[in-house]
Design a protein around this motif. Structure first.
Motif, short mmCIF file in Angstrom:
data_model
loop_
_atom_site.label_atom_id
_atom_site.label_comp_id
_atom_site.label_asym_id
_atom_site.label_seq_id
_atom_site.Cartn_x
_atom_site.Cartn_y
_atom_site.Cartn_z
N ARG A 255 62.09 -33.66 15.37
CA ARG A 255 63.05 -34.60 14.50
C ARG A 255 64.03 -34.15 13.76
N LEU A 256 64.05 -33.04 13.30
CA LEU A 256 65.06 -32.39 12.32
C LEU A 256 66.04 -31.85 13.23
N GLY A 257 65.87 -31.00 14.31
CA GLY A 257 66.75 -30.47 15.25
C GLY A 257 67.46 -31.39 15.91
N PHE A 258 66.90 -32.69 16.16
CA PHE A 258 67.72 -33.75 17.15
C PHE A 258 68.64 -34.52 16.29
N LYS B 167 64.82 -42.12 34.80
CA LYS B 167 65.41 -43.14 35.41
C LYS B 167 66.01 -44.27 34.36
N LYS B 168 65.36 -44.25 33.19
CA LYS B 168 65.85 -44.83 32.12
C LYS B 168 67.08 -44.44 31.53
N LEU B 169 67.14 -43.06 31.45
CA LEU B 169 68.31 -42.57 30.63
C LEU B 169 69.48 -42.12 31.34
N CYS B 170 69.32 -41.78 32.59
CA CYS B 170 70.24 -40.97 33.40
C CYS B 170 70.85 -41.85 34.42
N GLU C 199 73.60 -44.18 23.01
CA GLU C 199 74.83 -44.21 22.22
C GLU C 199 75.95 -43.22 22.68
N ILE C 200 75.43 -41.90 22.45
CA ILE C 200 76.38 -41.10 22.88
C ILE C 200 76.98 -41.19 24.28
N VAL C 201 76.11 -41.57 25.22
CA VAL C 201 76.72 -41.80 26.59
C VAL C 201 77.57 -42.89 26.57
N ASN C 202 77.57 -44.03 25.71
CA ASN C 202 78.29 -45.11 25.79
C ASN C 202 79.43 -44.92 25.05
N HIS C 203 79.60 -43.64 24.34
CA HIS C 203 81.01 -43.28 23.65
C HIS C 203 81.73 -42.27 24.56
N GLY C 204 81.18 -41.89 25.83
CA GLY C 204 81.99 -41.29 26.75
C GLY C 204 81.64 -40.08 26.72
N ALA C 205 80.40 -39.38 26.15
CA ALA C 205 79.88 -38.06 26.38
C ALA C 205 78.75 -37.81 27.53
N SER C 206 78.44 -36.96 27.55
CA SER C 206 77.61 -36.61 28.85
C SER C 206 76.35 -36.06 28.23
N VAL C 207 75.25 -36.36 28.82
CA VAL C 207 74.12 -35.70 28.46
C VAL C 207 73.21 -35.16 29.59
N GLY D 3 56.60 -35.62 19.42
CA GLY D 3 56.82 -36.98 18.29
C GLY D 3 56.38 -38.08 19.05
N ASP D 4 56.07 -39.05 18.05
CA ASP D 4 55.54 -40.39 18.21
C ASP D 4 56.30 -41.21 19.12
N MET D 5 55.91 -42.34 19.74
CA MET D 5 56.49 -43.30 20.51
C MET D 5 57.87 -43.79 19.81
N LYS D 6 57.62 -44.22 18.46
CA LYS D 6 58.63 -44.86 17.80
C LYS D 6 59.84 -44.11 17.55
N PHE D 7 59.53 -42.52 17.33
CA PHE D 7 60.66 -41.67 17.19
C PHE D 7 61.37 -41.19 18.52
N GLN D 8 60.53 -41.23 19.88
CA GLN D 8 61.16 -41.20 20.78
C GLN D 8 62.16 -42.31 21.46
N LYS D 9 61.74 -43.49 20.89
CA LYS D 9 62.59 -44.74 21.16
C LYS D 9 63.81 -44.52 20.40
N LYS D 10 63.73 -43.97 19.01
CA LYS D 10 64.97 -43.65 18.51
C LYS D 10 66.00 -42.74 19.10
N CYS D 11 65.40 -41.61 19.78
CA CYS D 11 66.00 -40.52 20.19
C CYS D 11 66.66 -40.94 21.52
N GLU D 12 65.99 -42.24 22.39
CA GLU D 12 66.65 -42.76 23.33
C GLU D 12 67.69 -43.74 23.27
N SER D 13 67.68 -44.23 22.04
CA SER D 13 68.68 -45.23 21.62
C SER D 13 69.92 -44.42 21.19
#
Length: 245
Positions: free
Chosen positions: A157-160, A213-216, A194-202, A180-190
């Motif tokens: 969590r801290l590193g991310f 499939k969901k993120l890429c 957001e980073i991709v939607n702002h024009g970055a690459s992941v 990490g738990d499912m709740k935090f995983q969803k925060k990371c996915e969001s």
């Protein structure tokens, strides 16, 4: 057309692995100088080529030992290829190894500033982002506790949270969502979305084909160091799953 952020051209990576075990570094050096060490060559990657444009997200899939983490480290500049060339344009936030850049004897507060400095952020920037980092990582009650007492999920969590405060051009994540738990995983996915939607690459390595499939938008399938397939994430993931059946 969006600019190309990452170019990987015919990249190969070679590791020299000793067949024998030495009890200490001195013994290893003596054997090496006398020519008494038998070395095996292991090609972790062979002639891998791919391109990524700004705003694309790439999932790297494959079985253990296929070269996924090696490719990430090459793109991040942690390793240099034995053959081929890699060109990266823009800032990189690497999340390759859990806890990399942390001093486990220091507190979460101290590690925020230490890790920020390693990533090139000023103290003023870290002061400005401190509350956001703590809030996102959900570590409000553990700020002044040495992170050697943290669980692996808390460290993740801290590193991310630190790596993504600056919305980098390229975010590299190796299995970060598996901790990490499912709740935090969803925060990371969001946040990744957001980073991709702002024009970055992941660039994202995972054993979870569904999360790729969901993120890429694209996927690269590696097998024993070779690129089997590269293209649309859904089609590459489906082909990979078929190969496992």
């Amino acid at each position: 057309m969006p600019e190309t952020l990452i170019e990987v051209d015919e990249v190969s990576m070679l590791y020299n692995i000793s067949r024998e075990k030495a009890d200490n570094l001195k013994e290893y050096l003596i054997r090496a100088l006398k020519g008494g060490l038998a070395i095996d060559e292991f090609w972790a990657l062979r002639n891998v080529s791919l391109r990524m444009r700004r705003g694309e997200s790439l999932g790297i899939i494959g079985l253990n030992g296929s070269g996924k983490s090696t490719l990430l480290k090459l793109i991040a500049g942690v390793l240099q290829p034995a053959k081929g060339k890699i060109q990266v344009r823009g800032s990189i936030a690497p999340l390759i190894e859990l806890g990399a850049g942390f001093d486990y004897d220091l507190t979460a507060r101290e590690n925020i500033y230490l890790n920020g400095a390693i990533l090139g952020h000023s103290r003023a920037k870290m002061n400005e982002s401190f509350d956001e980092i703590i809030s996102f990582s959900e570590l409000e009650d553990f700020i002044d506790i040495p992170i050697k007492n943290f669980s692996s999920g808390m460290v993740a969590r801290l590193g991310f949270a630190i790596a993504t405060i600056n919305r980098p051009d390229i975010l590299i994540a190796d299995e970060i969502l598996s901790v990490g738990d499912m709740k935090f995983q969803k925060k990371c996915e969001s946040r990744i979305s957001e980073i991709v939607n702002h024009g970055a690459s992941v660039i994202y390595v995972s054993h979870s084909v569904e999360s790729v499939k969901k993120l890429c938008t694209k996927a690269a399938w590696l097998h024993k160091g070779e690129l089997v397939r590269f293209g649309d994430a859904n089609s590459v993931c489906d082909a990979y799953l078929e190969s496992l059946e």
